[in-house]
Structures are given as C-alpha cells and as structure tokens.
Design a protein around this motif. Structure first.
Motif, PDB file in Angstrom:
ATOM      1  N   GLU A 160       0.993  -1.141   0.044  1.00 54.67           N
ATOM      2  CA  GLU A 160      -0.023  -0.028   0.070  1.00 54.67           C
ATOM      3  C   GLU A 160       0.883   1.305   0.001  1.00 54.67           C
ATOM      4  O   GLU A 160       0.548   2.157  -0.765  1.00 54.67           O
ATOM      5  CB  GLU A 160      -0.801  -0.334   1.292  1.00 54.67           C
ATOM      6  CG  GLU A 160      -2.379  -1.048   0.994  1.00 54.67           C
ATOM      7  CD  GLU A 160      -3.052  -1.107   2.269  1.00 54.67           C
ATOM      8  OE1 GLU A 160      -2.581  -0.525   3.279  1.00 54.67           O
ATOM      9  OE2 GLU A 160      -4.105  -1.801   2.234  1.00 54.67           O
ATOM     10  N   ALA A 161       1.969   1.361   0.834  1.00 54.46           N
ATOM     11  CA  ALA A 161       2.947   2.486   0.839  1.00 54.46           C
ATOM     12  C   ALA A 161       3.499   2.470  -0.663  1.00 54.46           C
ATOM     13  O   ALA A 161       3.634   3.877  -1.034  1.00 54.46           O
ATOM     14  CB  ALA A 161       4.063   2.218   1.628  1.00 54.46           C
ATOM     15  N   LEU A 162       3.870   1.288  -1.038  1.00 49.52           N
ATOM     16  CA  LEU A 162       4.458   1.389  -2.771  1.00 49.52           C
ATOM     17  C   LEU A 162       3.303   2.041  -3.428  1.00 49.52           C
ATOM     18  O   LEU A 162       3.681   3.005  -4.437  1.00 49.52           O
ATOM     19  CB  LEU A 162       4.806   0.093  -2.923  1.00 49.52           C
ATOM     20  CG  LEU A 162       5.494   0.019  -4.365  1.00 49.52           C
ATOM     21  CD1 LEU A 162       7.044   0.887  -4.282  1.00 49.52           C
ATOM     22  CD2 LEU A 162       5.970  -1.453  -4.674  1.00 49.52           C
ATOM     23  N   ALA A 163       2.110   1.810  -3.292  1.00 50.64           N
ATOM     24  CA  ALA A 163       0.977   2.273  -4.395  1.00 50.64           C
ATOM     25  C   ALA A 163       0.969   3.589  -4.029  1.00 50.64           C
ATOM     26  O   ALA A 163       0.853   4.750  -5.028  1.00 50.64           O
ATOM     27  CB  ALA A 163      -0.299   1.435  -4.130  1.00 50.64           C
ATOM     28  N   VAL A 164       1.029   4.216  -2.729  1.00 53.18           N
ATOM     29  CA  VAL A 164       0.812   5.535  -2.569  1.00 53.18           C
ATOM     30  C   VAL A 164       2.065   6.232  -3.070  1.00 53.18           C
ATOM     31  O   VAL A 164       1.889   7.411  -3.754  1.00 53.18           O
ATOM     32  CB  VAL A 164       0.861   5.777  -1.045  1.00 53.18           C
ATOM     33  CG1 VAL A 164       0.753   7.186  -0.507  1.00 53.18           C
ATOM     34  CG2 VAL A 164      -0.344   5.354  -0.348  1.00 53.18           C
ATOM     35  N   GLN A 165       3.467   5.837  -3.014  1.00 58.47           N
ATOM     36  CA  GLN A 165       4.385   6.539  -3.548  1.00 58.47           C
ATOM     37  C   GLN A 165       4.376   6.558  -5.056  1.00 58.47           C
ATOM     38  O   GLN A 165       4.618   7.519  -5.484  1.00 58.47           O
ATOM     39  CB  GLN A 165       5.745   5.679  -2.910  1.00 58.47           C
ATOM     40  CG  GLN A 165       7.007   6.580  -3.326  1.00 58.47           C
ATOM     41  CD  GLN A 165       8.165   6.078  -2.756  1.00 58.47           C
ATOM     42  OE1 GLN A 165       8.187   4.980  -2.226  1.00 58.47           O
ATOM     43  NE2 GLN A 165       9.428   6.650  -2.759  1.00 58.47           N
ATOM     44  N   LEU A 166       3.874   5.463  -5.781  1.00 59.52           N
ATOM     45  CA  LEU A 166       3.671   5.350  -7.152  1.00 59.52           C
ATOM     46  C   LEU A 166       2.724   6.417  -7.526  1.00 59.52           C
ATOM     47  O   LEU A 166       2.722   7.261  -8.523  1.00 59.52           O
ATOM     48  CB  LEU A 166       3.160   4.089  -7.384  1.00 59.52           C
ATOM     49  CG  LEU A 166       3.350   3.679  -9.178  1.00 59.52           C
ATOM     50  CD1 LEU A 166       4.550   4.143  -9.645  1.00 59.52           C
ATOM     51  CD2 LEU A 166       2.648   2.572  -9.085  1.00 59.52           C
ATOM     52  N   THR A 167       1.604   6.667  -6.821  1.00 58.46           N
ATOM     53  CA  THR A 167       0.606   7.883  -7.021  1.00 58.46           C
ATOM     54  C   THR A 167       1.058   9.150  -7.055  1.00 58.46           C
ATOM     55  O   THR A 167       1.139   9.974  -7.928  1.00 58.46           O
ATOM     56  CB  THR A 167      -0.398   7.674  -6.008  1.00 58.46           C
ATOM     57  OG1 THR A 167      -1.119   6.355  -6.209  1.00 58.46           O
ATOM     58  CG2 THR A 167      -1.540   8.486  -6.412  1.00 58.46           C
ATOM     59  N   GLN A 168       2.164   9.467  -5.820  1.00 60.07           N
ATOM     60  CA  GLN A 168       2.775  10.827  -5.879  1.00 60.07           C
ATOM     61  C   GLN A 168       3.626  10.756  -6.876  1.00 60.07           C
ATOM     62  O   GLN A 168       3.614  12.058  -7.540  1.00 60.07           O
ATOM     63  CB  GLN A 168       3.376  10.886  -4.524  1.00 60.07           C
ATOM     64  CG  GLN A 168       2.624  10.989  -3.293  1.00 60.07           C
ATOM     65  CD  GLN A 168       3.385  10.716  -2.071  1.00 60.07           C
ATOM     66  OE1 GLN A 168       4.816  10.750  -2.257  1.00 60.07           O
ATOM     67  NE2 GLN A 168       2.751  11.022  -0.813  1.00 60.07           N
ATOM     68  N   ARG A 169       4.449   9.866  -7.540  1.00 61.51           N
ATOM     69  CA  ARG A 169       5.223   9.969  -8.618  1.00 61.51           C
ATOM     70  C   ARG A 169       4.434  10.211  -9.862  1.00 61.51           C
ATOM     71  O   ARG A 169       4.788  11.013 -10.784  1.00 61.51           O
ATOM     72  CB  ARG A 169       6.219   8.667  -8.755  1.00 61.51           C
ATOM     73  CG  ARG A 169       7.114   8.635  -9.470  1.00 61.51           C
ATOM     74  CD  ARG A 169       8.076   9.872  -9.582  1.00 61.51           C
ATOM     75  NE  ARG A 169       9.013   9.926 -10.490  1.00 61.51           N
ATOM     76  CZ  ARG A 169       9.834  11.088 -10.673  1.00 61.51           C
ATOM     77  NH1 ARG A 169       9.617  12.023 -10.061  1.00 61.51           N
ATOM     78  NH2 ARG A 169      10.680  10.963 -11.804  1.00 61.51           N
ATOM     79  N   GLY A 171       1.622  12.090 -10.001  1.00 62.14           N
ATOM     80  CA  GLY A 171       1.482  13.324  -9.983  1.00 62.14           C
ATOM     81  C   GLY A 171       2.628  14.001 -10.358  1.00 62.14           C
ATOM     82  O   GLY A 171       2.260  15.146 -11.311  1.00 62.14           O
ATOM     83  N   GLU A 172       3.626  13.861  -9.875  1.00 59.57           N
ATOM     84  CA  GLU A 172       5.046  14.744 -10.415  1.00 59.57           C
ATOM     85  C   GLU A 172       5.121  14.405 -12.058  1.00 59.57           C
ATOM     86  O   GLU A 172       5.524  15.340 -12.551  1.00 59.57           O
ATOM     87  CB  GLU A 172       6.183  14.158  -9.462  1.00 59.57           C
ATOM     88  CG  GLU A 172       6.187  14.379  -8.226  1.00 59.57           C
ATOM     89  CD  GLU A 172       7.356  14.020  -7.355  1.00 59.57           C
ATOM     90  OE1 GLU A 172       8.236  13.310  -8.153  1.00 59.57           O
ATOM     91  OE2 GLU A 172       7.433  14.128  -6.256  1.00 59.57           O
ATOM     92  N   LEU A 173       4.907  13.147 -12.447  1.00 63.25           N
ATOM     93  CA  LEU A 173       5.215  12.839 -13.804  1.00 63.25           C
ATOM     94  C   LEU A 173       4.101  13.713 -14.305  1.00 63.25           C
ATOM     95  O   LEU A 173       4.408  14.304 -15.619  1.00 63.25           O
ATOM     96  CB  LEU A 173       4.934  11.171 -14.137  1.00 63.25           C
ATOM     97  CG  LEU A 173       6.245  10.656 -13.664  1.00 63.25           C
ATOM     98  CD1 LEU A 173       5.815   8.990 -13.804  1.00 63.25           C
ATOM     99  CD2 LEU A 173       7.434  10.781 -14.313  1.00 63.25           C
ATOM    100  N   ILE A 174       2.950  13.677 -14.087  1.00 67.60           N
ATOM    101  CA  ILE A 174       1.771  14.538 -14.918  1.00 67.60           C
ATOM    102  C   ILE A 174       2.352  16.193 -15.016  1.00 67.60           C
ATOM    103  O   ILE A 174       2.197  16.624 -15.949  1.00 67.60           O
ATOM    104  CB  ILE A 174       0.504  14.558 -14.122  1.00 67.60           C
ATOM    105  CG1 ILE A 174      -0.010  13.060 -14.513  1.00 67.60           C
ATOM    106  CG2 ILE A 174      -0.434  15.439 -14.696  1.00 67.60           C
ATOM    107  CD1 ILE A 174      -1.265  12.716 -13.592  1.00 67.60           C
ATOM    108  N   GLN A 175       2.891  16.666 -13.800  1.00 69.37           N
ATOM    109  CA  GLN A 175       3.348  18.059 -13.840  1.00 69.37           C
ATOM    110  C   GLN A 175       4.580  18.099 -14.566  1.00 69.37           C
ATOM    111  O   GLN A 175       4.334  19.260 -15.637  1.00 69.37           O
ATOM    112  CB  GLN A 175       3.768  18.384 -12.392  1.00 69.37           C
ATOM    113  CG  GLN A 175       3.966  19.827 -12.279  1.00 69.37           C
ATOM    114  CD  GLN A 175       4.467  20.127 -10.854  1.00 69.37           C
ATOM    115  OE1 GLN A 175       4.111  19.542  -9.889  1.00 69.37           O
ATOM    116  NE2 GLN A 175       4.578  21.607 -10.500  1.00 69.37           N
TER     117      GLN A 175
END
Length: 515
Positions: A160-169, A171-175
């Motif tokens: 789950e933590a890995l999924a959260v970090q992937l989601t944050q990444r 977002g950065e990729l989208i930006q």
C-alpha cells in the motif's frame, strides 16, 4: 495442521518471490531513475527473517532505502538546464544556427513527450500489478495465522505504501508532462519564428542580390554605351591629343632650351655670323655711297651705326671731323613705309639713339638732323628685321592667362628713380599690373587712354626699356632683363588689348595706325 501451515507458507513465499522478481526485472531501471526503491527479489517469510531487510517505511508512508543511491538529476532539472543553455546561446548564434538549435530542442521535447507517455503506460501497468499483488496477499491473509499472518499484514502495508508513493510519482510525472508540453510548444513556436525570420532574411538577401544584379547590368550597359561613343570619337580625340602633345613638346622645348642646347649654340653662331656680315654689308654700302659721291655733301657728315634688327639700337655717328656736335642739332626719327614711302613721325624720338620696337619691323627708319637751317637725312639700308625666335616665344606665352616679367622702375612720372629694386610686371588678358612684392603699384584694364611703346632714346639700354602710361597722370619707364623680354611684353600686351578692341601704342602712334 502444521504440515498444511508450512505448505501454505511455502506457497506464499514462492508467489511473492515471483511477483517481486517480475516487478524488479520489468521496472527496476525506471524506478531506479525515478528514485523509487524496488522491492527485493530475495524476500522470504521465515521465522528468522520476518521483514524486508533493505527497505523501511518512513514518514508519510514513504519507502526509504537503507543504502541511498547517489543523487540522479530529474528530467525536469535536465530540461530546465538545457533551456537555460539555449537561451544563453541565443544571443551569440546566427539566425540559421538558432533555427537549427530550436529544431533540435523541438525534437528533444518530442522525445521527452514520448518517454512521458511510455512512463505513463508503465505506471498504469505497475498499478495493475500492485493491485493483483495486494489481492493475492489479502487472500493469503485469510489462510494463515500467527506470526506468518503478521508478516502478510506487513507485506500488505508495504504494498500500500508503494502504491501511495507510485501515485505521488504519477502526480509529479503529470506535472513534468505539462511543463514538457509547454516547453515543446514554446520551442515549436520559437522554431516557427526562427524559420520565418530565416525566410524573411533569405527573401531580403535575394532582393538585395537582384538589386545588385540590376545595378551591375545597368553599369555594364552604361560602359558598353560609353565604349561605343568612345570608339566613335576615339579617332578624333586621338588626333587632337597628338596635336596637343606636339604643342606641349614644342612649348617644353621653348621653356627648356637645355634640351636643344646644340641647336641653340648653332643658331647663336649663325646669328653672330649674320650680324657680322650685315655690319660689313652696311660698311660696304656706305663706302660705295661715298665713292659714287653725293650731291649734298652734308649727308656725308653722319651715318647710322648698329644692326637694323629688332632687339638692337641705332646710333647717329659722326664720320667727319667737320661734323657739328649732335647736342647742337635738332634730331627727329621717322618710320618710312616700304609701300609708297609714307613717312610717319615717331613722337618723342628726338635723341641720337633709337631702339626699334615691334611696330618698326618691316619698315625703314629715317633720322633727320637739322643744323643751322640745313637738313641732313639718314636712312637705314633696308627694313627692320624681326628678332629670331621671338614670334614663337610670344605664341607660347599667349596660351597663358597671366605672364610675369621681372623689371626695374627707372622713371616714374618723368622723375628718375634711384632705387633698383625688382618689380614684377603682369601682362594679362584683361589688364596689366605692376607690383613690388605683394604691394600693387598700378593695376589698370586695357583702355584707349593707356599707352605702351619702347623707350625712344635713353642710350645703350633703350633696347631693354619700355614706356607705359597706365592712366592719365601715371607713367613709368621699365627696364627688362633682356631685349627679348621687352619686345615680348610689348607684343603680348598689344595682342591682348587687340582682343579687347583696344589699339595699344605709343604717343601719336594710334592715329598713324588708324590711318
């Protein structure tokens, strides 16, 4: 019961190992570049090792690697640095180089966009795999108990933590994708502007080239036209140029007698011989006249001595001891025309010495001596001859606008001048001027009141002197450096005055000339 548990635990470890191996092999490089730590492929849920040895959960559910990798620049920083370098180099690049740089930047931006799309697809696949892994762990959680169940729970938390970090990444990729897209648009617009500028410069250069070609063509046409005209008039110009060159050579030879020194010596020798023969001829003629006898014995008392040429002087010379002194006699000189024997009085010529002037050339001279009521006539044996080379010298001077002669003022308004300082006489086409250094003594235009002639009397120096009445109330007697300069000045002034419709002569000479 224990056998089933160990069998289930073994199956769980095997499944998790295969899943982590797949994730590590497929996305290991990508996650390493993005600073996302991958799950180890060698994880086993044994009693002696119940947790992941290389990872830990930090704040905000972030997975932190125990051995941090060296810092790797993100794609955003790389793009920003490249953009700054491009903007810095823009000032010192040419238009063509700038367009090339923008095109390369546009290609790089397009490549970055493609990589972002691939990363987005890979991220989506990661989410799918993580979801499958979590579902597998949830199903496994219900089948295990005790310590193994705790390990499964911990593995689920890490996923789950890995999924959260992937989601944050993501977002950065989208930006980053938005910024890359914005940069790509900027580079595309800059590339279009650069291409437009290159096209404008190319069009301007082509227009300049066309204008230059047109100008060159016009110059060529003008040169061809000029060449045609030159060919048409070239022959005539060449003939005129040859005439001018010949005239210039003649003038140079006149002004540079050193180049024809041999001819000058020969001419001088011939002139001396001619003068000696002329004198001897005069003596012979006089002796012949005496031998024949003359009815009037008084004519044998005097004779004319001197060369009968322009540039010399004639002197009345007694030839008998009984001849009266000339100072007690009255003397008058006349010009006698060769046609008809018309006699013209020479005003002011009442001395025993007379120097012929240019008016006397071609005429005979006669001197009348009156003593005690008796008249004695002495006449030259022939007409006065012109000076050798004087005509050509004067013709050369006529071409000049103003001619200067060095003179000495011997008399001014009938008063002798003791000073012998050098003056300059200017004989111009419109006027005559006498000056001393920069001070003008007389400056008068040719007029009917002006008079100019040779000095009528004055001893041996009469052949080098002239009389000039510049205006009423001002007259001078000027002595020249040579007889040639004196006669050339008289002839030149009369020539210029005649061009101004003025007859320049001595006292009472104008009337005789007009008649």
């Amino acid at each position: 019961m224990d056998g089933n548990f160990f069998s289930s635990s073994f199956c769980f470890h095997l499944f998790l190992k295969r899943a982590m191996t797949r994730i590590s092999r497929t996305f290991g490089d990508t996650m390493k570049k993005e600073a996302v730590p991958a799950v180890s492929a060698d994880v086993i849920f044994a009693s002696t090792s119940s947790r992941f040895p290389s990872y830990r959960i930090g704040s905000n559910n972030q997975i932190i690697d125990a051995k941090e990798n060296p810092k790797v620049l993100s794609m955003k920083e790389v793009v920003a640095r490249e953009t700054a370098l491009l903007l810095e180099q823009q000032q010192r690049l040419s238009v063509r180089d700038l367009a090339s740089k923008f095109e390369k930047g546009l290609a790089a931006a397009a490549k970055l966009s493609e990589e972002a799309k691939l990363r987005e697809a890979a991220s989506l696949e990661k989410h799918v795999l993580l979801k499958k892994l979590r579902d597998a762990l949830e199903s496994l959680k219900g089948r295990v108990a005790g310590r193994n169940k705790d390990d499964v729970v911990e593995a689920i938390a890490m996923v789950e933590a890995l999924a959260v970090q992937l989601t944050q990444r993501e977002g950065e990729l989208i930006q980053e994708k938005a910024e890359v897209k914005k940069l790509a648009n900027f580079l595309k617009q800059a590339s279009q502007d650069a291409k437009k500028l290159v096209d404008e410069e190319r069009a301007f250069a082509r227009a300049e080239i066309e204008n230059a070609r047109a100008a060159v063509q016009r110059v060529e046409e003008a040169l061809q036209e000029h060449e045609k005209m030159s060919r048409a008039t070239g022959k005539q110009d060449l003939e005129e140029l040859m005439k001018e060159v010949q005239e210039a050579r003649r003038i140079i030879m006149l002004h540079q007698p050193s180049k024809v020194m041999d001819m000058e010596h020969e001419l001088c020798a011939l002139r001396i011989q001619l003068a000696e023969k002329s004198k001897r001829s005069l003596l012979l003629q006089k002796e012949l006249a005496r031998s024949k006898g003359v009815k009037d014995n008084l004519s044998n008392l005097y004779e004319l001595d001197g060369a009968e040429t322009l540039g010399s002087y004639l002197r009345i010379k007694p030839c008998s001891d009984i001849a009266p002194e000339l100072s007690k006699c009255s003397i008058q000189w006349y010009r006698v025309s060769s046609e008809g024997g018309k006699k013209e009085l020479i005003s002011g010529a009442c001395k025993s010495v007379y120097a012929p002037e240019p008016f006397d050339v071609g005429r005979s001279l006669q001197a009348e001596i009156i003593y005690d009521g008796q008249l004695i006539k002495l006449t030259t044996t022939g007409a006065i001859d012109p000076a050798a080379g004087l005509g050509n010298y004067v013709e050369a001077l006529v071409r000049k606008h103003d001619v200067e002669f060095n003179v000495i003022v011997t008399q001014m308004n009938g008063v002798d001048q003791p000073s012998e300082s050098i003056h300059v006489l200017h004989v111009g086409k419109m006027r005559m001027k006498l000056r001393k250094e920069k001070t003008a003594i007389a400056k008068e235009y040719y007029s009917s009141a002006m008079q100019l002639c040779g000095v009528r009397g004055g001893g041996n120096a009469a052949a080098q002197a002239l009389f000039w009445l510049a205006k009423k109330g001002f007259s001078v007697v000027l002595a020249f450096e040579s007889e040639r300069d004196r006669n050339a000045a008289i002839m030149l002034a009369r020539r210029f005055a005649f061009d101004c419709n003025i007859m320049l002569a001595g006292p009472d000479d104008r009337t005789s000339l007009e008649t």
